[in-house]
Write an enzyme that holds these catalytic residues in place. Structure first.
Site, PDB file in Angstrom:
ATOM      1  CB  SER A  14      46.190  50.419  45.917  1.00  0.00           C
ATOM      2  OG  SER A  14      47.031  51.294  45.780  1.00  0.00           O
ATOM      3  N   GLY A  56      41.726  35.993  40.576  1.00  0.00           N
ATOM      4  CA  GLY A  56      43.398  36.585  39.681  1.00  0.00           C
ATOM      5  C   GLY A  56      44.152  35.437  40.772  1.00  0.00           C
ATOM      6  CB  ALA A  57      44.265  32.464  42.877  1.00  0.00           C
ATOM      7  CB  SER A  58      46.913  32.424  37.630  1.00  0.00           C
ATOM      8  OG  SER A  58      46.547  34.071  36.579  1.00  0.00           O
ATOM      9  CG  ASN A 114      44.180  39.436  44.216  1.00  0.00           C
ATOM     10  OD1 ASN A 114      45.265  39.980  44.870  1.00  0.00           O
ATOM     11  ND2 ASN A 114      45.399  38.756  43.104  1.00  0.00           N
ATOM     12  CE  LYS A 122      43.229  47.930  42.967  1.00  0.00           C
ATOM     13  NZ  LYS A 122      42.946  46.720  43.797  1.00  0.00           N
ATOM     14  CB  VAL A 132      36.063  39.029  37.905  1.00  0.00           C
ATOM     15  CG1 VAL A 132      37.181  38.176  37.865  1.00  0.00           C
ATOM     16  CG2 VAL A 132      37.471  40.223  37.615  1.00  0.00           C
ATOM     17  CE1 TYR A 188      45.081  49.336  40.261  1.00  0.00           C
ATOM     18  CE2 TYR A 188      46.327  51.423  41.636  1.00  0.00           C
ATOM     19  CZ  TYR A 188      46.386  49.124  41.745  1.00  0.00           C
ATOM     20  OH  TYR A 188      47.171  49.158  42.312  1.00  0.00           O
ATOM     21  CB  ALA A 210      38.687  56.304  40.123  1.00  0.00           C
ATOM     22  CB  ILE A 237      53.733  44.811  46.915  1.00  0.00           C
ATOM     23  CG1 ILE A 237      53.039  45.218  48.218  1.00  0.00           C
ATOM     24  CG2 ILE A 237      53.724  43.225  47.033  1.00  0.00           C
ATOM     25  CD1 ILE A 237      52.923  45.230  49.420  1.00  0.00           C
TER      26      ILE A 237
HETATM   27  P1  NAP Z   1      49.057  40.672  38.480  1.00  0.00           P
HETATM   28  O1  NAP Z   1      50.179  39.621  39.273  1.00  0.00           O
HETATM   29  O2  NAP Z   1      49.602  41.589  37.694  1.00  0.00           O
HETATM   30  O3  NAP Z   1      48.306  39.252  38.508  1.00  0.00           O
HETATM   31  C1  NAP Z   1      46.833  39.804  37.993  1.00  0.00           C
HETATM   32  C2  NAP Z   1      45.494  38.576  38.848  1.00  0.00           C
HETATM   33  O4  NAP Z   1      44.491  39.001  38.300  1.00  0.00           O
HETATM   34  C3  NAP Z   1      45.705  37.501  37.556  1.00  0.00           C
HETATM   35  O5  NAP Z   1      46.174  36.429  38.174  1.00  0.00           O
HETATM   36  C4  NAP Z   1      45.410  37.286  36.332  1.00  0.00           C
HETATM   37  O6  NAP Z   1      44.599  36.518  35.284  1.00  0.00           O
HETATM   38  C5  NAP Z   1      44.389  38.220  37.537  1.00  0.00           C
HETATM   39  N1  NAP Z   1      42.692  39.218  36.095  1.00  0.00           N
HETATM   40  C6  NAP Z   1      43.494  40.122  35.120  1.00  0.00           C
HETATM   41  N2  NAP Z   1      42.134  40.460  34.626  1.00  0.00           N
HETATM   42  C7  NAP Z   1      41.103  39.677  35.131  1.00  0.00           C
HETATM   43  C8  NAP Z   1      39.469  39.126  34.461  1.00  0.00           C
HETATM   44  N3  NAP Z   1      38.759  39.932  33.809  1.00  0.00           N
HETATM   45  N4  NAP Z   1      39.282  38.489  35.402  1.00  0.00           N
HETATM   46  C9  NAP Z   1      39.872  37.773  35.738  1.00  0.00           C
HETATM   47  N5  NAP Z   1      40.867  37.651  36.589  1.00  0.00           N
HETATM   48  C10 NAP Z   1      41.772  38.429  36.159  1.00  0.00           C
HETATM   49  O7  NAP Z   1      48.440  41.013  39.828  1.00  0.00           O
HETATM   50  P2  NAP Z   1      49.451  41.484  41.257  1.00  0.00           P
HETATM   51  O8  NAP Z   1      50.235  42.590  40.881  1.00  0.00           O
HETATM   52  O9  NAP Z   1      49.972  40.395  41.961  1.00  0.00           O
HETATM   53  O10 NAP Z   1      47.890  41.943  41.741  1.00  0.00           O
HETATM   54  C11 NAP Z   1      46.871  41.760  42.581  1.00  0.00           C
HETATM   55  C12 NAP Z   1      45.852  42.963  43.554  1.00  0.00           C
HETATM   56  O11 NAP Z   1      46.419  43.643  44.213  1.00  0.00           O
HETATM   57  C13 NAP Z   1      45.563  43.774  42.176  1.00  0.00           C
HETATM   58  O12 NAP Z   1      43.602  43.684  42.279  1.00  0.00           O
HETATM   59  C14 NAP Z   1      46.423  44.886  42.516  1.00  0.00           C
HETATM   60  O13 NAP Z   1      45.592  46.491  41.965  1.00  0.00           O
HETATM   61  C15 NAP Z   1      46.814  44.798  43.890  1.00  0.00           C
HETATM   62  N6  NAP Z   1      47.793  45.605  44.308  1.00  0.00           N
HETATM   63  C16 NAP Z   1      49.232  45.279  43.775  1.00  0.00           C
HETATM   64  C17 NAP Z   1      50.816  45.914  44.364  1.00  0.00           C
HETATM   65  C18 NAP Z   1      51.655  45.560  43.837  1.00  0.00           C
HETATM   66  O14 NAP Z   1      52.534  45.996  44.543  1.00  0.00           O
HETATM   67  N7  NAP Z   1      51.754  44.909  42.696  1.00  0.00           N
HETATM   68  C19 NAP Z   1      49.866  47.222  45.290  1.00  0.00           C
HETATM   69  C20 NAP Z   1      48.595  47.748  45.335  1.00  0.00           C
HETATM   70  C21 NAP Z   1      47.977  46.707  45.038  1.00  0.00           C
HETATM   71  P3  NAP Z   1      45.402  36.014  34.493  1.00  0.00           P
HETATM   72  O15 NAP Z   1      47.031  35.290  35.118  1.00  0.00           O
HETATM   73  O16 NAP Z   1      44.792  33.963  33.627  1.00  0.00           O
HETATM   74  O17 NAP Z   1      45.679  36.964  33.482  1.00  0.00           O
END
Ligand code: NAP
Length: 245
Positions: free
Chosen positions: A140, A10-12, A88, A157, A62, A153, A155, A186
């Site tokens: 998280s 999920g690095a895009s 991620n 994490k 994934v 979510y 559960a 964040i």
């Molecule tokens: P995000 O911007 O929504 O990005 C999610 C990424 O996951 C995207 O690159 C997406 O790919 C990829 N993805 C989704 N479903 C997938 C699958 N089935 N297979 C492969 N890749 C998949 O998320 P984020 O906010 O940066 O969060 C990243 C991580 O940190 C997550 O695990 C989230 O739970 C955790 N987190 C985030 C926060 C926060 O405040 N943002 C807080 C606590 C924890 P595409 O771009 O190709 O769709």
């Protein structure tokens, strides 16, 4: 110099993107996994390559065990090894328990928890052969304290935390470390548009009186990936300004 190889799922976009670019700055060759957003993935790879490292973009869901296996085969084919796995990829499907459908629950568990298992399962063998590796999984604070509207979510994490501790115990004798990072609140595009009153209410529960940044999370991941954390395994590192302690 033989560069280390890091896969970030999920690095895009979002936190994964920031981690990929920061790890490229630190000299890792980077594998960018994504599920749909190829244009963004290619942009991330260009930003990484600007730091003089090699990259590989791999589309793989994934949740699909076979597809993850093929992704690892592609990585080993190109780089011959895998040093760091950052789990991620993550999704949310927030709603109150009484409104939460079975599909809402299953899909979040599938991507967040099973996706993490699938990647660890395929990373373990090559890392065991190498007798080294660092596995970092994005949990998280919600996995520690729960949240209204996030039963699925939370559960997923909490599951990642249990999975990480078990993997850390099993793979420690082979020189592989496994840790989880638990971000708190964040700042993202989504949170930037929140009302000032809502933001202030959230800040009143954060001792450091500030929201975290994606760079704060990426810095912790870089630390856990590096040898500077060689004596750290089986831990959950909160990046939350002291919100949960
Ligand atoms: P995000 O911007 O929504 O990005 C999610 C990424 O996951 C995207 O690159 C997406 O790919 C990829 N993805 C989704 N479903 C997938 C699958 N089935 N297979 C492969 N890749 C998949 O998320 P984020 O906010 O940066 O969060 C990243 C991580 O940190 C997550 O695990 C989230 O739970 C955790 N987190 C985030 C926060 C926060 O405040 N943002 C807080 C606590 C924890 P595409 O771009 O190709 O769709």
């Amino acid at each position: 110099m033989d560069k280390k190889v890091a896969l970030i799922t999920g690095a895009s976009q979002g936190i994964g993107r920031t981690i990929a670019i920061k790890m490229a700055e630190e000299g890792y060759n980077i594998v960018i996994n994504y599920i749909g957003d190829e244009t963004n993935a290619i942009e991330v790879s260009k930003e990484c390559e600007a730091h003089g490292v090699e990259t590989l973009c791999v589309m793989a869901d994934v949740t699909n065990f076979e597809a993850v296996g093929e992704m690892f085969a592609t990585i080993l084919d190109k780089f011959g090894k895998i040093d760091v796995l950052v789990n991620n990829s993550g999704i949310t499907k927030d709603t109150l328990l009484l409104r939460m459908s079975e599909a809402d629950f299953d899909s979040v568990i599938d991507v967040n928890l099973k996706g993490t298992f699938n990647c660890i399962k395929h990373a373990a063998k090559p890392m065991m052969k190498q007798r080294s590796g660092s596995i970092i999984s994005m949990a998280s604070v919600i996995g520690l304290i729960g949240n209204v509207g996030q039963a699925n979510y939370a559960a997923s994490k909490a599951g990642i935390i249990g999975l990480t501790k078990s993997v850390a115990r099993e793979l420690a004798p082979r020189g592989i470390r496994a840790n989880a990072v638990a971000p708190g609140f964040i700042s993202t595009k989504m949170t930037d548009v929140l009302d000032e009153k809502v933001k202030n209410a959230i800040l009143s529960n954060i001792p450091l009186n500030d929201f975290g940044t994606m760079e704060d999370v990426a810095d912790m991941v870089c630390f856990l990936a590096s040898d500077k954390s060689r004596y750290v395994t089986g831990q959950v590192l909160n990046v939350d300004g002291g919100m949960v302690m």
